[in-house]
Design a protein around this motif. Sequence first.
Motif, PDB file in Angstrom:
ATOM      1  N   GLY A  99      -9.214  -8.467 -15.712  1.00  0.00           N
ATOM      2  CA  GLY A  99      -8.292  -7.435 -15.254  1.00  0.00           C
ATOM      3  C   GLY A  99      -8.945  -6.116 -14.894  1.00  0.00           C
ATOM      4  N   ASP A 100     -10.240  -5.947 -15.179  1.00  0.00           N
ATOM      5  CA  ASP A 100     -10.920  -4.700 -14.828  1.00  0.00           C
ATOM      6  C   ASP A 100     -10.974  -4.537 -13.315  1.00  0.00           C
ATOM      7  N   LEU A 101     -10.697  -3.320 -12.849  1.00  0.00           N
ATOM      8  CA  LEU A 101     -10.666  -3.043 -11.414  1.00  0.00           C
ATOM      9  C   LEU A 101     -12.073  -2.828 -10.875  1.00  0.00           C
ATOM     10  N   LEU A 102     -12.411  -3.543  -9.795  1.00  0.00           N
ATOM     11  CA  LEU A 102     -13.674  -3.330  -9.102  1.00  0.00           C
ATOM     12  C   LEU A 102     -13.440  -2.325  -7.968  1.00  0.00           C
ATOM     13  N   PHE A 103     -14.392  -2.176  -7.076  1.00  0.00           N
ATOM     14  CA  PHE A 103     -14.210  -1.270  -5.944  1.00  0.00           C
ATOM     15  C   PHE A 103     -13.132  -1.821  -5.029  1.00  0.00           C
ATOM     16  N   LEU A 190       3.403  12.451  -1.910  1.00  0.00           N
ATOM     17  CA  LEU A 190       2.423  13.500  -2.205  1.00  0.00           C
ATOM     18  C   LEU A 190       1.662  13.956  -0.966  1.00  0.00           C
ATOM     19  N   GLY A 191       1.806  13.218   0.141  1.00  0.00           N
ATOM     20  CA  GLY A 191       1.099  13.571   1.359  1.00  0.00           C
ATOM     21  C   GLY A 191      -0.359  13.200   1.344  1.00  0.00           C
ATOM     22  N   ASN A 192      -0.767  12.389   0.358  1.00  0.00           N
ATOM     23  CA  ASN A 192      -2.177  12.002   0.240  1.00  0.00           C
ATOM     24  C   ASN A 192      -2.266  10.644  -0.454  1.00  0.00           C
ATOM     25  N   GLY A 193      -2.443   9.582   0.339  1.00  0.00           N
ATOM     26  CA  GLY A 193      -2.493   8.243  -0.222  1.00  0.00           C
ATOM     27  C   GLY A 193      -3.683   7.998  -1.128  1.00  0.00           C
ATOM     28  N   SER A 194      -4.757   8.775  -0.935  1.00  0.00           N
ATOM     29  CA  SER A 194      -5.970   8.560  -1.733  1.00  0.00           C
ATOM     30  C   SER A 194      -5.783   8.938  -3.200  1.00  0.00           C
ATOM     31  N   LYS A 195      -4.641   9.533  -3.542  1.00  0.00           N
ATOM     32  CA  LYS A 195      -4.378   9.898  -4.939  1.00  0.00           C
ATOM     33  C   LYS A 195      -3.865   8.710  -5.752  1.00  0.00           C
ATOM     34  N   TYR A 196      -3.816   7.529  -5.136  1.00  0.00           N
ATOM     35  CA  TYR A 196      -3.212   6.391  -5.823  1.00  0.00           C
ATOM     36  C   TYR A 196      -3.937   6.030  -7.117  1.00  0.00           C
ATOM     37  N   LYS A 197      -5.263   6.211  -7.161  1.00  0.00           N
ATOM     38  CA  LYS A 197      -5.997   5.899  -8.391  1.00  0.00           C
ATOM     39  C   LYS A 197      -5.617   6.871  -9.506  1.00  0.00           C
ATOM     40  N   GLU A 198      -5.498   8.139  -9.143  1.00  0.00           N
ATOM     41  CA  GLU A 198      -5.113   9.167 -10.113  1.00  0.00           C
ATOM     42  C   GLU A 198      -3.710   8.873 -10.664  1.00  0.00           C
ATOM     43  N   ILE A 199      -2.782   8.497  -9.778  1.00  0.00           N
ATOM     44  CA  ILE A 199      -1.419   8.204 -10.198  1.00  0.00           C
ATOM     45  C   ILE A 199      -1.366   6.906 -11.005  1.00  0.00           C
ATOM     46  N   ALA A 200      -2.199   5.937 -10.638  1.00  0.00           N
ATOM     47  CA  ALA A 200      -2.253   4.693 -11.408  1.00  0.00           C
ATOM     48  C   ALA A 200      -2.692   4.978 -12.844  1.00  0.00           C
ATOM     49  N   LYS A 201      -3.694   5.825 -13.001  1.00  0.00           N
ATOM     50  CA  LYS A 201      -4.181   6.192 -14.335  1.00  0.00           C
ATOM     51  C   LYS A 201      -3.110   6.932 -15.115  1.00  0.00           C
ATOM     52  N   LEU A 202      -2.396   7.840 -14.440  1.00  0.00           N
ATOM     53  CA  LEU A 202      -1.336   8.617 -15.088  1.00  0.00           C
ATOM     54  C   LEU A 202      -0.234   7.705 -15.619  1.00  0.00           C
ATOM     55  N   ASN A 203       0.049   6.627 -14.890  1.00  0.00           N
ATOM     56  CA  ASN A 203       1.132   5.719 -15.267  1.00  0.00           C
ATOM     57  C   ASN A 203       0.659   4.496 -16.055  1.00  0.00           C
ATOM     58  N   GLY A 204      -0.626   4.472 -16.381  1.00  0.00           N
ATOM     59  CA  GLY A 204      -1.141   3.349 -17.159  1.00  0.00           C
ATOM     60  C   GLY A 204      -1.145   2.045 -16.394  1.00  0.00           C
ATOM     61  N   ILE A 205      -1.296   2.128 -15.063  1.00  0.00           N
ATOM     62  CA  ILE A 205      -1.322   0.933 -14.218  1.00  0.00           C
ATOM     63  C   ILE A 205      -2.763   0.461 -14.097  1.00  0.00           C
ATOM     64  N   LYS A 206      -3.062  -0.694 -14.668  1.00  0.00           N
ATOM     65  CA  LYS A 206      -4.434  -1.189 -14.679  1.00  0.00           C
ATOM     66  C   LYS A 206      -4.873  -1.655 -13.305  1.00  0.00           C
ATOM     67  N   ASN A 207      -3.962  -2.310 -12.570  1.00  0.00           N
ATOM     68  CA  ASN A 207      -4.258  -2.810 -11.226  1.00  0.00           C
ATOM     69  C   ASN A 207      -3.307  -2.155 -10.231  1.00  0.00           C
ATOM     70  N   PRO A 208      -3.792  -1.174  -9.441  1.00  0.00           N
ATOM     71  CA  PRO A 208      -2.920  -0.463  -8.494  1.00  0.00           C
ATOM     72  C   PRO A 208      -2.288  -1.359  -7.445  1.00  0.00           C
ATOM     73  N   GLY A 209      -2.838  -2.548  -7.247  1.00  0.00           N
ATOM     74  CA  GLY A 209      -2.278  -3.460  -6.259  1.00  0.00           C
ATOM     75  C   GLY A 209      -1.100  -4.266  -6.790  1.00  0.00           C
TER      76      GLY A 209
END
Length: 220
Positions: A99-103, A190-209
């Motif tokens: 379950g660890d996220l790669l690049f 948010l007007g910035n899709g690249s923030k998805y990793k930050e938001i995933a971490k905030l919500n405890g989402i291990k796999n953003p996909g």
Amino acid sequence: MYLFFMDGVQLPVAPPKLKTKIKNNNKTITLINEGEVNLLKTAGLTELSFDIELPNAAYPYAAYPDGFQAATYYLEKFERLKIDKEPFQFIVTRTKPNGDLLFDTNLKVTLEDYEIIEDATNGFDIEVAIELKQYRDYGTKKLVVKAAPEGSKSSKKVATVTNRSSAKTPAKSYTVKAGDTLWGICQKELGNGSKYKEIAKLNGIKNPGMIKAGQVIRFE
């Protein structure tokens, strides 16, 4: 595990191979008495290509987050992407078995070409060869030239450059709808899709996909 998304739609079967060509625009010139030198330019547009399987049956190895869809569903999606002449987001998420996220790959692209292949050896299933190209946003600034006020002794004109902003106050949360991707949600809210990793971490989402309809995403 690999998950492929085109404009928020997950492909049912992850392609076995993804080819990414990173181009450049460097120019080689010859100087008198110095020989060849290489002039470094801004990198060119990245090109991606892959072949996908579109099943016409719900195979155990195929993924359908919102229920089975036949091949025609995806073919119609590809056709709309060409007809609409709009860029879209192409996302590939990669995770280890634990379950660890790669690049990941996350690019705004255009659908350049696609080839539909029907082969008897594939039964009723369809194979599609896809070619994508990176899209870079561009635009121009608006130059406004104003004449001197009436009655003024000066004949000079004043030029100003204006920029338009469509920024909006971000929402505090968002409820996921069918077909949403975390990148798309961040881009919209948010007007910035690249923030998805930050938001995933905030919500405890291990796999953003892997987000589900009805799930509430917090932004703060």
